[in-house]
Scaffold this active site. Structure first.
Site, PDB file in Angstrom:
ATOM      1  N   LYS A   1      -7.784   1.330  -2.701  1.00 23.36           N
ATOM      2  CA  LYS A   1      -7.384   0.909  -1.342  1.00 23.36           C
ATOM      3  C   LYS A   1      -7.498   2.091  -0.367  1.00 23.36           C
ATOM      4  O   LYS A   1      -7.885   1.924   0.791  1.00 23.36           O
ATOM      5  CB  LYS A   1      -5.945   0.380  -1.388  1.00 23.36           C
ATOM      6  CG  LYS A   1      -5.265   0.226  -0.051  1.00 23.36           C
ATOM      7  CD  LYS A   1      -5.636  -1.042   0.688  1.00 23.36           C
ATOM      8  CE  LYS A   1      -4.970  -1.070   2.065  1.00 23.36           C
ATOM      9  NZ  LYS A   1      -5.124  -2.278   2.791  1.00 23.36           N
TER      10      LYS A   1
ATOM     11  N   THR B   1       0.867  -1.183   0.000  1.00 26.16           N
ATOM     12  CA  THR B   1       0.000   0.000   0.000  1.00 26.16           C
ATOM     13  C   THR B   1       0.900   1.228   0.000  1.00 26.16           C
ATOM     14  O   THR B   1       1.580   1.504   0.992  1.00 26.16           O
ATOM     15  CB  THR B   1      -0.907   0.022   1.248  1.00 26.16           C
ATOM     16  OG1 THR B   1      -1.683  -1.170   1.266  1.00 26.16           O
ATOM     17  CG2 THR B   1      -1.824   1.236   1.232  1.00 26.16           C
TER      18      THR B   1
ATOM     19  N   LYS C   1       0.022   5.542   8.359  1.00 28.51           N
ATOM     20  CA  LYS C   1       0.741   5.591   7.068  1.00 28.51           C
ATOM     21  C   LYS C   1      -0.281   5.712   5.930  1.00 28.51           C
ATOM     22  O   LYS C   1      -0.141   6.539   5.031  1.00 28.51           O
ATOM     23  CB  LYS C   1       1.588   4.333   6.881  1.00 28.51           C
ATOM     24  CG  LYS C   1       2.331   4.293   5.558  1.00 28.51           C
ATOM     25  CD  LYS C   1       2.683   2.885   5.115  1.00 28.51           C
ATOM     26  CE  LYS C   1       1.476   2.161   4.588  1.00 28.51           C
ATOM     27  NZ  LYS C   1       1.731   0.961   3.801  1.00 28.51           N
TER      28      LYS C   1
HETATM   29  P1  NAP Z   1       6.035  -6.210   7.351  1.00 31.99           P
HETATM   30  O1  NAP Z   1       5.687  -7.480   8.038  1.00 31.99           O
HETATM   31  O2  NAP Z   1       6.648  -5.102   8.145  1.00 31.99           O
HETATM   32  O3  NAP Z   1       6.999  -6.594   6.118  1.00 31.99           O
HETATM   33  C1  NAP Z   1       7.609  -5.615   5.330  1.00 31.99           C
HETATM   34  C2  NAP Z   1       8.493  -6.305   4.306  1.00 31.99           C
HETATM   35  O4  NAP Z   1       9.088  -5.326   3.478  1.00 31.99           O
HETATM   36  C3  NAP Z   1       9.648  -7.096   4.928  1.00 31.99           C
HETATM   37  O5  NAP Z   1       9.896  -8.216   4.121  1.00 31.99           O
HETATM   38  C4  NAP Z   1      10.789  -6.078   4.845  1.00 31.99           C
HETATM   39  O6  NAP Z   1      12.068  -6.684   4.854  1.00 31.99           O
HETATM   40  C5  NAP Z   1      10.508  -5.466   3.518  1.00 31.99           C
HETATM   41  N1  NAP Z   1      11.084  -4.129   3.358  1.00 31.99           N
HETATM   42  C6  NAP Z   1      10.671  -2.977   3.951  1.00 31.99           C
HETATM   43  N2  NAP Z   1      11.426  -1.941   3.545  1.00 31.99           N
HETATM   44  C7  NAP Z   1      12.334  -2.449   2.673  1.00 31.99           C
HETATM   45  C8  NAP Z   1      13.388  -1.877   1.922  1.00 31.99           C
HETATM   46  N3  NAP Z   1      13.638  -0.558   1.965  1.00 31.99           N
HETATM   47  N4  NAP Z   1      14.119  -2.693   1.156  1.00 31.99           N
HETATM   48  C9  NAP Z   1      13.876  -4.027   1.095  1.00 31.99           C
HETATM   49  N5  NAP Z   1      12.886  -4.621   1.778  1.00 31.99           N
HETATM   50  C10 NAP Z   1      12.126  -3.846   2.560  1.00 31.99           C
HETATM   51  O7  NAP Z   1       4.758  -5.556   6.635  1.00 31.99           O
HETATM   52  P2  NAP Z   1       3.426  -6.257   6.097  1.00 31.99           P
HETATM   53  O8  NAP Z   1       2.411  -6.249   7.185  1.00 31.99           O
HETATM   54  O9  NAP Z   1       3.793  -7.534   5.410  1.00 31.99           O
HETATM   55  O10 NAP Z   1       2.933  -5.142   5.046  1.00 31.99           O
HETATM   56  C11 NAP Z   1       3.440  -5.089   3.727  1.00 31.99           C
HETATM   57  C12 NAP Z   1       2.545  -4.119   2.932  1.00 31.99           C
HETATM   58  O11 NAP Z   1       1.201  -4.611   2.927  1.00 31.99           O
HETATM   59  C13 NAP Z   1       2.469  -2.690   3.518  1.00 31.99           C
HETATM   60  O12 NAP Z   1       2.430  -1.757   2.477  1.00 31.99           O
HETATM   61  C14 NAP Z   1       1.156  -2.724   4.304  1.00 31.99           C
HETATM   62  O13 NAP Z   1       0.573  -1.428   4.429  1.00 31.99           O
HETATM   63  C15 NAP Z   1       0.310  -3.616   3.428  1.00 31.99           C
HETATM   64  N6  NAP Z   1      -0.806  -4.296   4.111  1.00 31.99           N
HETATM   65  C16 NAP Z   1      -0.631  -4.866   5.339  1.00 31.99           C
HETATM   66  C17 NAP Z   1      -1.702  -5.477   5.975  1.00 31.99           C
HETATM   67  C18 NAP Z   1      -1.565  -6.111   7.341  1.00 31.99           C
HETATM   68  O14 NAP Z   1      -2.590  -6.401   7.975  1.00 31.99           O
HETATM   69  N7  NAP Z   1      -0.341  -6.365   7.820  1.00 31.99           N
HETATM   70  C19 NAP Z   1      -2.955  -5.529   5.336  1.00 31.99           C
HETATM   71  C20 NAP Z   1      -3.102  -4.967   4.079  1.00 31.99           C
HETATM   72  C21 NAP Z   1      -2.011  -4.349   3.465  1.00 31.99           C
HETATM   73  P3  NAP Z   1      12.783  -7.103   6.267  1.00 31.99           P
HETATM   74  O15 NAP Z   1      12.221  -8.455   6.598  1.00 31.99           O
HETATM   75  O16 NAP Z   1      14.206  -7.113   5.968  1.00 31.99           O
HETATM   76  O17 NAP Z   1      12.397  -6.038   7.278  1.00 31.99           O
END
Ligand code: NAP
Length: 294
Positions: free
Chosen positions: A174, A99, A242
């Site tokens: 979204k 997102t 965010k």
């Molecule tokens: P998360 O668990 O914090 O995972 C983030 C991922 O991105 C990790 O693999 C992280 O790597 C990687 N990452 C972040 N910054 C990076 C960079 N600069 N370079 C390389 N890799 C990077 O987050 P998430 O919950 O999976 O969310 C991912 C996306 O989905 C976000 O945009 C979020 O808003 C969206 N989303 C989340 C949810 C939810 O309920 N969680 C629902 C809908 C949408 P590392 O492992 O090395 O940190």
């Protein structure tokens, strides 16, 4: 399996790891990359190839998915050093499922087009449970032909897949979702405080109204947690902030007044100032309780 295109997956976080697992189970040849390499191990054991950089993912894949945190992170893995743009082959499709800002998607699409590729922006709704159960709602924007090529892969991860329009439209849809979530939660929190201050049993109030016109996911799922004083995250305050920042940016660019969303955004800021940024979004109720004198 022979006619399935090679898929690359960048970002194996809470959402990305189970999503990539579904693609692998569906029989696609999969190459993965994660900044923290330890998170690639479980997929490697199941047969995924592990790349050392986003560039290497792009070199090995026709369909490349990114699922990272925020706009600068997508820019880094796509357009940064050793990024997707350095390795991508003409005719490949990049599907960004994070997102992020619609404008950043448009900029990346332009850069990918110079390489003969297309971008589909395809953020998701449904949370970690939706990612694990492959029941995500996927809202997509971009070139229609590229979207059509992406659909079979989306179908391994989600159950509602909607084409919303040109690139950026998935992110804008979204953001509409997030306006609805945030403003509805504000109403739920306000009703709970009103009920409590007037001596109603909040649990009974929720049961009485949730099947009627006021029913919502927030009321059914989050109000009982507030009553139970359970503020553990499903979806964190810091993450919705965010998304509301992205809503406010796109609202300003389009001159769309967002009075209700602005108010919730400010009240979530109070949650963050109270040290509750890592709590679930239902922590908003505590801010309204404070405004009502505790
Ligand atoms: P998360 O668990 O914090 O995972 C983030 C991922 O991105 C990790 O693999 C992280 O790597 C990687 N990452 C972040 N910054 C990076 C960079 N600069 N370079 C390389 N890799 C990077 O987050 P998430 O919950 O999976 O969310 C991912 C996306 O989905 C976000 O945009 C979020 O808003 C969206 N989303 C989340 C949810 C939810 O309920 N969680 C629902 C809908 C949408 P590392 O492992 O090395 O940190």
């Amino acid at each position: 399996m022979a006619n399935k295109p090679s898929v690359g997956f960048i970002g194996l976080g809470i959402m990305g790891l189970p999503m990539a697992g579904h693609i692998l189970k569906a029989g696609y040849p999969l190459t993965v990359y994660n900044r923290t390499t330890s998170k690639t191990r479980s997929l490697e054991a199941e047969g995924a190839a592990v790349a050392a950089s986003p560039r290497e993912v792009a070199e090995n894949s026709r369909m490349i998915i990114t699922m990272v945190s925020d706009s600068p992170d997508v820019q880094e893995v796509v357009a940064g050093p050793d990024g997707v743009l350095d390795g991508v082959r003409p005719g490949s499709v990049v599907m960004d499922m994070s997102t992020i800002s619609p404008q950043v998607e448009r900029d990346l699409d332009r850069q990918l087009r110079e390489k003969g590729c297309a971008l589909v922006d395809a953020p998701v709704s449904g949370g970690d449970v939706g990612a694990q159960n492959a029941t995500l709602a996927i809202m997509a924007g971009g070139d229609r032909e590229a979207f059509d090529r992406a659909v079979p892969i989306f179908e391994t991860m989600g159950k509602t897949i909607t084409y919303c329009g040109p690139v950026g439209s998935g992110q804008l849809t979204k953001l509409c979702n997030q306006i609805l979530v945030a403003v509805t939660l504000m109403g739920v929190s306000e009703a709970l405080v009103f009920a409590g201050k007037n001596g109603l049993d909040q649990r009974v109030m929720v049961e009485a109204v949730k099947g009627g016109a006021a029913g919502s996911w927030q009321l059914s799922n989050l109000a009982p947690r507030v009553v139970d004083r359970d503020f553990a995250p499903g979806f964190m305050v810091d993450l919705i902030q965010k998304d509301l920042r992205l809503v406010m940016e796109s609202g300003a660019a389009a001159q769309a007044a967002l009075p209700a969303t602005s108010l919730v955004n400010q009240l979530f800021r109070t949650s963050q100032a109270r040290g509750e940024g890592l709590e679930g979004t239902q922590a908003l109720a505590k801010v309204l309780e404070q405004l009502a004198g505790g």
